[in-house]
Design a protein around this motif. Structure first.
Motif, PDB file in Angstrom:
ATOM      1  N   ARG A   1       8.204  -2.120  -5.336  1.00 20.63           N
ATOM      2  CA  ARG A   1       6.822  -1.982  -4.950  1.00 20.63           C
ATOM      3  C   ARG A   1       6.435  -3.227  -4.342  1.00 20.63           C
ATOM      4  NH1 ARG A   1       1.167  -2.664  -5.343  1.00 20.63           N
ATOM      5  NH2 ARG A   1      -0.151  -0.811  -5.640  1.00 20.63           N
ATOM      6  N   ILE A   2       5.614  -3.484  -3.319  1.00 21.37           N
ATOM      7  CA  ILE A   2       5.232  -4.685  -3.037  1.00 21.37           C
ATOM      8  C   ILE A   2       3.694  -5.009  -3.509  1.00 21.37           C
ATOM      9  CG2 ILE A   2       4.047  -6.198  -0.934  1.00 21.37           C
ATOM     10  CD1 ILE A   2       6.091  -4.783   0.899  1.00 21.37           C
ATOM     11  N   VAL A   3       3.616  -5.948  -4.369  1.00 19.19           N
ATOM     12  CA  VAL A   3       2.303  -6.402  -4.909  1.00 19.19           C
ATOM     13  C   VAL A   3       1.520  -7.540  -4.141  1.00 19.19           C
ATOM     14  CG1 VAL A   3       1.287  -7.372  -7.181  1.00 19.19           C
ATOM     15  CG2 VAL A   3       3.331  -5.780  -7.235  1.00 19.19           C
TER      16      VAL A   3
ATOM     17  N   LEU B   1      -1.804 -12.090 -19.679  1.00 12.58           N
ATOM     18  CA  LEU B   1      -1.983 -11.212 -18.480  1.00 12.58           C
ATOM     19  C   LEU B   1      -1.366  -9.767 -18.698  1.00 12.58           C
ATOM     20  CD1 LEU B   1      -1.163 -13.762 -15.941  1.00 12.58           C
ATOM     21  CD2 LEU B   1      -3.440 -12.961 -16.611  1.00 12.58           C
ATOM     22  N   MET B   2      -0.319  -9.785 -18.979  1.00 14.12           N
ATOM     23  CA  MET B   2       0.574  -8.297 -19.296  1.00 14.12           C
ATOM     24  C   MET B   2      -0.326  -7.451 -20.067  1.00 14.12           C
ATOM     25  SD  MET B   2       3.985  -9.836 -20.366  1.00 14.12           S
ATOM     26  CE  MET B   2       4.882  -8.327 -20.622  1.00 14.12           C
ATOM     27  N   ARG B   3      -1.183  -7.957 -21.049  1.00 14.78           N
ATOM     28  CA  ARG B   3      -2.090  -7.106 -21.818  1.00 14.78           C
ATOM     29  C   ARG B   3      -3.122  -6.260 -20.871  1.00 14.78           C
ATOM     30  NH1 ARG B   3      -1.438  -7.371 -27.584  1.00 14.78           N
ATOM     31  NH2 ARG B   3      -0.083  -9.077 -28.180  1.00 14.78           N
ATOM     32  N   ARG B   4      -3.472  -7.108 -19.955  1.00 13.93           N
ATOM     33  CA  ARG B   4      -4.478  -6.718 -19.153  1.00 13.93           C
ATOM     34  C   ARG B   4      -4.011  -5.526 -18.084  1.00 13.93           C
ATOM     35  NH1 ARG B   4      -6.864 -11.935 -16.524  1.00 13.93           N
ATOM     36  NH2 ARG B   4      -8.134 -10.477 -15.384  1.00 13.93           N
ATOM     37  N   TRP B   5      -2.765  -5.627 -17.700  1.00 13.97           N
ATOM     38  CA  TRP B   5      -2.578  -4.412 -16.584  1.00 13.97           C
ATOM     39  C   TRP B   5      -1.365  -3.774 -17.048  1.00 13.97           C
ATOM     40  CZ3 TRP B   5       2.203  -4.368 -14.225  1.00 13.97           C
ATOM     41  CH2 TRP B   5       3.022  -5.476 -14.535  1.00 13.97           C
ATOM     42  N   MET B   6      -0.277  -4.241 -17.887  1.00 14.68           N
ATOM     43  CA  MET B   6       0.706  -3.302 -18.219  1.00 14.68           C
ATOM     44  C   MET B   6       0.349  -2.162 -19.051  1.00 14.68           C
ATOM     45  SD  MET B   6       4.599  -4.568 -18.982  1.00 14.68           S
ATOM     46  CE  MET B   6       4.619  -5.838 -17.631  1.00 14.68           C
TER      47      MET B   6
ATOM     48  N   GLY C   1       0.758  -1.329  -0.122  1.00 13.55           N
ATOM     49  CA  GLY C   1      -0.104  -0.015   0.075  1.00 13.55           C
ATOM     50  C   GLY C   1       1.024   1.628  -0.048  1.00 13.55           C
ATOM     51  N   ALA C   2       2.103   1.109   0.141  1.00 15.83           N
ATOM     52  CA  ALA C   2       3.133   2.255   0.107  1.00 15.83           C
ATOM     53  C   ALA C   2       3.148   2.841  -1.379  1.00 15.83           C
ATOM     54  CB  ALA C   2       4.499   1.943   0.810  1.00 15.83           C
ATOM     55  N   GLY C   3       2.951   2.105  -2.234  1.00 22.03           N
ATOM     56  CA  GLY C   3       2.956   2.342  -3.749  1.00 22.03           C
ATOM     57  C   GLY C   3       4.303   2.123  -4.098  1.00 22.03           C
ATOM     58  N   THR C   4       4.675   2.576  -5.366  1.00 22.71           N
ATOM     59  CA  THR C   4       6.061   2.387  -6.129  1.00 22.71           C
ATOM     60  C   THR C   4       6.839   3.706  -5.842  1.00 22.71           C
ATOM     61  OG1 THR C   4       4.706   1.509  -8.103  1.00 22.71           O
ATOM     62  CG2 THR C   4       7.153   2.170  -8.386  1.00 22.71           C
ATOM     63  N   THR C   5       7.811   3.037  -5.230  1.00 17.77           N
ATOM     64  CA  THR C   5       9.160   4.140  -4.978  1.00 17.77           C
ATOM     65  C   THR C   5      10.386   4.017  -5.977  1.00 17.77           C
ATOM     66  OG1 THR C   5       9.872   2.600  -3.343  1.00 17.77           O
ATOM     67  CG2 THR C   5       8.345   3.832  -2.443  1.00 17.77           C
ATOM     68  N   THR C   6      10.951   5.104  -5.893  1.00 13.04           N
ATOM     69  CA  THR C   6      12.216   5.165  -6.635  1.00 13.04           C
ATOM     70  C   THR C   6      13.361   5.839  -5.841  1.00 13.04           C
ATOM     71  OG1 THR C   6      10.734   5.574  -8.625  1.00 13.04           O
ATOM     72  CG2 THR C   6      13.310   5.939  -8.794  1.00 13.04           C
ATOM     73  N   GLN C   7      14.483   5.023  -5.797  1.00 16.33           N
ATOM     74  CA  GLN C   7      15.499   5.394  -5.089  1.00 16.33           C
ATOM     75  C   GLN C   7      16.668   5.599  -5.862  1.00 16.33           C
ATOM     76  OE1 GLN C   7      15.068   1.511  -2.370  1.00 16.33           O
ATOM     77  NE2 GLN C   7      16.273   2.835  -1.270  1.00 16.33           N
TER      78      GLN C   7
ATOM     79  N   SER D   1      -0.210   0.989 -13.199  1.00 13.25           N
ATOM     80  CA  SER D   1      -0.252  -0.501 -14.029  1.00 13.25           C
ATOM     81  C   SER D   1      -0.299  -1.468 -12.859  1.00 13.25           C
ATOM     82  CB  SER D   1       1.012  -0.700 -14.762  1.00 13.25           C
ATOM     83  OG  SER D   1       0.875   0.202 -15.872  1.00 13.25           O
ATOM     84  N   TYR D   2       0.390  -1.285 -11.668  1.00  7.99           N
ATOM     85  CA  TYR D   2       0.679  -2.186 -10.225  1.00  7.99           C
ATOM     86  C   TYR D   2      -0.775  -2.172  -9.772  1.00  7.99           C
ATOM     87  CZ  TYR D   2       5.368  -3.626 -11.130  1.00  7.99           C
ATOM     88  OH  TYR D   2       6.750  -4.101 -11.421  1.00  7.99           O
ATOM     89  N   ALA D   3      -1.439  -1.166  -9.412  1.00  8.87           N
ATOM     90  CA  ALA D   3      -2.554  -1.027  -8.779  1.00  8.87           C
ATOM     91  C   ALA D   3      -3.663  -1.712  -9.459  1.00  8.87           C
ATOM     92  CB  ALA D   3      -3.116   0.471  -8.792  1.00  8.87           C
ATOM     93  N   ARG D   4      -3.640  -1.754 -10.923  1.00 11.03           N
ATOM     94  CA  ARG D   4      -4.522  -2.384 -11.916  1.00 11.03           C
ATOM     95  C   ARG D   4      -4.271  -4.057 -11.775  1.00 11.03           C
ATOM     96  NH1 ARG D   4      -2.866  -0.236 -16.220  1.00 11.03           N
ATOM     97  NH2 ARG D   4      -4.892   1.441 -16.267  1.00 11.03           N
ATOM     98  N   LEU D   5      -2.996  -4.299 -11.752  1.00 10.31           N
ATOM     99  CA  LEU D   5      -2.751  -5.765 -11.567  1.00 10.31           C
ATOM    100  C   LEU D   5      -3.284  -6.263 -10.403  1.00 10.31           C
ATOM    101  CD1 LEU D   5      -0.865  -8.254 -12.216  1.00 10.31           C
ATOM    102  CD2 LEU D   5       0.997  -7.207 -11.013  1.00 10.31           C
ATOM    103  N   GLU D   6      -3.324  -5.706  -9.400  1.00 15.05           N
ATOM    104  CA  GLU D   6      -3.688  -6.008  -7.908  1.00 15.05           C
ATOM    105  C   GLU D   6      -5.433  -6.355  -8.111  1.00 15.05           C
ATOM    106  OE1 GLU D   6      -0.782  -4.995  -4.406  1.00 15.05           O
ATOM    107  OE2 GLU D   6      -2.224  -3.494  -4.925  1.00 15.05           O
ATOM    108  N   LYS D   7      -5.762  -5.170  -8.604  1.00 17.24           N
ATOM    109  CA  LYS D   7      -7.283  -5.082  -8.560  1.00 17.24           C
ATOM    110  C   LYS D   7      -8.044  -6.206  -9.639  1.00 17.24           C
ATOM    111  CE  LYS D   7     -10.950  -1.730  -9.483  1.00 17.24           C
ATOM    112  NZ  LYS D   7     -11.536  -2.167 -10.850  1.00 17.24           N
ATOM    113  N   ASP D   8      -7.340  -6.220 -10.950  1.00 19.58           N
ATOM    114  CA  ASP D   8      -8.159  -6.961 -12.194  1.00 19.58           C
ATOM    115  C   ASP D   8      -7.795  -7.996 -12.429  1.00 19.58           C
ATOM    116  OD1 ASP D   8      -9.748  -4.360 -12.114  1.00 19.58           O
ATOM    117  OD2 ASP D   8      -8.589  -3.569 -13.816  1.00 19.58           O
ATOM    118  N   VAL D   9      -6.174  -8.699 -11.970  1.00 20.87           N
ATOM    119  CA  VAL D   9      -5.871  -9.611 -12.335  1.00 20.87           C
ATOM    120  C   VAL D   9      -5.339 -10.764 -11.399  1.00 20.87           C
ATOM    121  CG1 VAL D   9      -3.546 -10.476 -13.610  1.00 20.87           C
ATOM    122  CG2 VAL D   9      -4.559  -8.427 -14.350  1.00 20.87           C
ATOM    123  N   LEU D  10      -4.799 -10.381 -10.239  1.00 18.30           N
ATOM    124  CA  LEU D  10      -4.566 -11.318  -9.405  1.00 18.30           C
ATOM    125  C   LEU D  10      -5.467 -11.855  -8.340  1.00 18.30           C
ATOM    126  CD1 LEU D  10      -0.982  -9.786  -8.088  1.00 18.30           C
ATOM    127  CD2 LEU D  10      -1.214 -11.529  -9.800  1.00 18.30           C
TER     128      LEU D  10
END
Length: 325
Positions: free
Chosen positions: A185-187, A203-208, A168-174, A313-322
């Motif tokens: 990101r934690i998925v 699957l990639m076409r559905r979320w990426m 839930g912390a989202g995507t981070t860049t260091q 994209s990762y939020a969509r992956l969690e919501k619509d794919v996994l």
């Protein structure tokens, strides 16, 4: 101070460090499994570490560099011999002349990390086996014991910081250095599920897809080392097509893949992407270390809002794919 005992045995050629923490074993384990957390304590206070690779799986490796207050550096590596999730792991630990290149002039060691529950929380016992009495004495003289004491003294603060590393912390860049950045990101899904989502074209076409209104027009996946991949996107009306192509350089399913990548139509060197999937308490940590040919290209690519698109994209992956793990 979390360290409760340090003992050295010149007959068995070992040093044993025991430390205890008021957190569950899983929380302590994740601090070692997640490179973002590990680099906050693996190294003395004045010599913080930066990990450019950390695939915590049998046969995997970790590469890190510690940087001193005057800019001096000391590189090291782990080679994972075994990993028993939540219970312990064993590594070959050594110095490196540069990240990923063992320094043959310095001794290497065998280290085990054993995790167990206590009445107050958890304990990690770190045992180091030295190759000879000379190696033991040499490394003790370099300040190994003091360095571990200083390093582990930082762990309480890391373990208390749940918010930065939770799902839930989202995507981070260091920014790791001038030519390296880590996107993490934690998925919420298992390692196998997240791996499939990154390698199955359907699957990639559905979320990426990044922001709404785009479709993945081309999804040619590389499956074997040396294969070339091609990904293209366009808006739903067929306009503004763009894409990336590259080569699969290394793969260890379902935990790690390394590719090079460049944008179609753009000249010059590409970007090396080293993606690692690591199981953590709340899902799978997706960590990608990007190696750029220059600082200028690093800043240019990161300024495009790449991480924001990845988060969508990762939020969509969690919501619509996994399927919930």
């Amino acid at each position: 101070m979390p360290i409760t005992s340090v003992s050295k045995d010149t007959d068995d050629l070992t040093m044993v460090v025991v430390a205890e923490f008021p957190v569950p074993v899983r929380r302590l384990w994740d601090a070692y499994a997640d490179p973002r957390q590990l680099e906050r304590f693996w190294g003395p206070v004045e010599w913080p570490a930066t990990f450019s690779r950390h695939d915590m799986t049998p046969g995997g490796e970790s590469h890190y560099v510690m940087t001193g207050p005057d800019g001096d550096t000391s590189a090291g590596y782990w080679k994972f011999r075994s990993v028993d999730e939540g219970k312990g792991f064993e590594v070959e630990d050594g110095f490196a002349s540069e990240p990923g290149v063992p320094d043959t002039q310095m001794p290497s060691m065998r280290m085990t990390f054993a995790f167990e529950e206590t009445d107050e929380g958890s304990r990690v016992t770190t045992t180091t086996w030295f190759g000879s009495l000379e190696d033991l004495e040499k490394l003790i003289e370099t300040g190994m014991e003091e360095g571990m004491t200083s390093a582990m003294g930082q762990m309480d603060e890391v373990l208390a910081d749940l918010k930065s590393y939770a799902a839930g912390a989202g995507t981070t860049t260091q920014l790791l250095d001038d030519t390296h950045a880590r996107v993490s990101r934690i998925v919420r899904g298992t390692v196998d599920q997240v791996w499939s989502a990154h390698t199955d074209p359907e699957l990639m076409r559905r979320w990426m897809l990044g922001p709404d209104g785009w479709v993945m027009a081309t999804c040619d996946v590389a499956t074997e080392v040396g294969d070339t991949y091609l990904y293209e996107w366009e808006q739903e009306d067929g306009s503004n097509r763009f894409g990336f192509t590259g080569e699969l350089l290394e793969v260890q399913a379902p935990v790690r893949c390394v590719t090079n990548e460049r944008m179609i139509g753009v000249e010059g060197d590409g970007v090396r992407n080293d993606m690692t999937l690591t199981p953590v308490e709340s899902g799978t940590l997706v960590s990608t270390v990007m190696t750029f040919p220059s600082r200028e290209l690093r800043d240019q690519i990161l300024s495009t809002g790449m991480a924001d698109g990845m988060e969508i994209s990762y939020a969509r992956l969690e919501k619509d794919v996994l399927v919930p793990a």
